[in-house]
Scaffold this motif. Structure first.
Motif, PDB file in Angstrom:
ATOM      1  N   CYS A  18     -30.768 -81.310  32.355  1.00  0.00           N
ATOM      2  CA  CYS A  18     -29.775 -81.394  33.428  1.00  0.00           C
ATOM      3  C   CYS A  18     -29.129 -82.777  33.388  1.00  0.00           C
ATOM      4  N   LEU A  20     -27.837 -84.335  35.680  1.00  0.00           N
ATOM      5  CA  LEU A  20     -28.075 -85.087  36.909  1.00  0.00           C
ATOM      6  C   LEU A  20     -29.535 -85.505  37.074  1.00  0.00           C
ATOM      7  N   LEU A  52     -26.351 -78.326  33.811  1.00  0.00           N
ATOM      8  CA  LEU A  52     -26.903 -78.587  35.139  1.00  0.00           C
ATOM      9  C   LEU A  52     -28.006 -77.587  35.450  1.00  0.00           C
ATOM     10  N   HIS A  56     -28.590 -78.196  40.905  1.00  0.00           N
ATOM     11  CA  HIS A  56     -27.461 -79.127  40.799  1.00  0.00           C
ATOM     12  C   HIS A  56     -26.157 -78.432  40.445  1.00  0.00           C
ATOM     13  N   HIS A  57     -26.257 -77.270  39.798  1.00  0.00           N
ATOM     14  CA  HIS A  57     -25.047 -76.478  39.566  1.00  0.00           C
ATOM     15  C   HIS A  57     -24.470 -76.037  40.921  1.00  0.00           C
TER      16      HIS A  57
END
Ligand SMILES: [Zn+2]
Length: 129
Positions: A18, A20, A52, A56-57
């Motif tokens: 990911c 993030l 992501l 977080h998506h």
């Protein structure tokens, strides 16, 4: 490019983590579009993509977080002020002012104009009541 190929290329560019939070479980990762693929600018190119995790998506799509064109994550001000448990604290608020993980190849990094366009939408998004 097919969606499956887009996913493969985006996940590979981000080394299957990911962008993030670095989560590496591939079954929990999506290839998210910076500009949605329903729009003319939303090409299924790696530079319009981000790897992501599911959380977080959704947070990116629903404007809980935005990514500036210098690749720094911003959390929506009202979400930043909220008090809640560890998931909000670590997985959302903890991202504020941190940089995303970037692909090693420059051409695979998020296109600045697409990020800027998306960030503008994040900034202008109405705060839910
Ligand atoms: Zn994540």
């Amino acid at each position: 490019m097919h969606q499956g190929e887009f996913r493969e290329r985006v996940l590979r560019a981000y080394r299957h983590q990911c962008a993030l939070c670095r989560l590496r479980h591939e079954v929990l990762l999506d290839a998210a579009h910076i500009i949605p693929d329903s729009e003319p600018d939303g090409a299924p190119e790696v530079n319009n993509g981000l790897a992501l995790c599911r959380l977080h998506h959704a947070a990116f799509d629903r404007f809980f977080v935005g990514i500036r064109k210098d690749y720094v994550i911003q959390v929506r001000p009202d979400v930043l002020r909220e008090h809640d448990g560890p998931t909000l604290r670590h997985s959302i608020q903890g991202l504020h002012n941190r940089r995303i993980i970037l692909p090693r190849k420059r051409v695979e990094r998020p296109a600045i104009d697409l990020l800027a366009e998306r960030y503008e939408r994040f900034r202008d998004a109405p705060i839910p009541v």
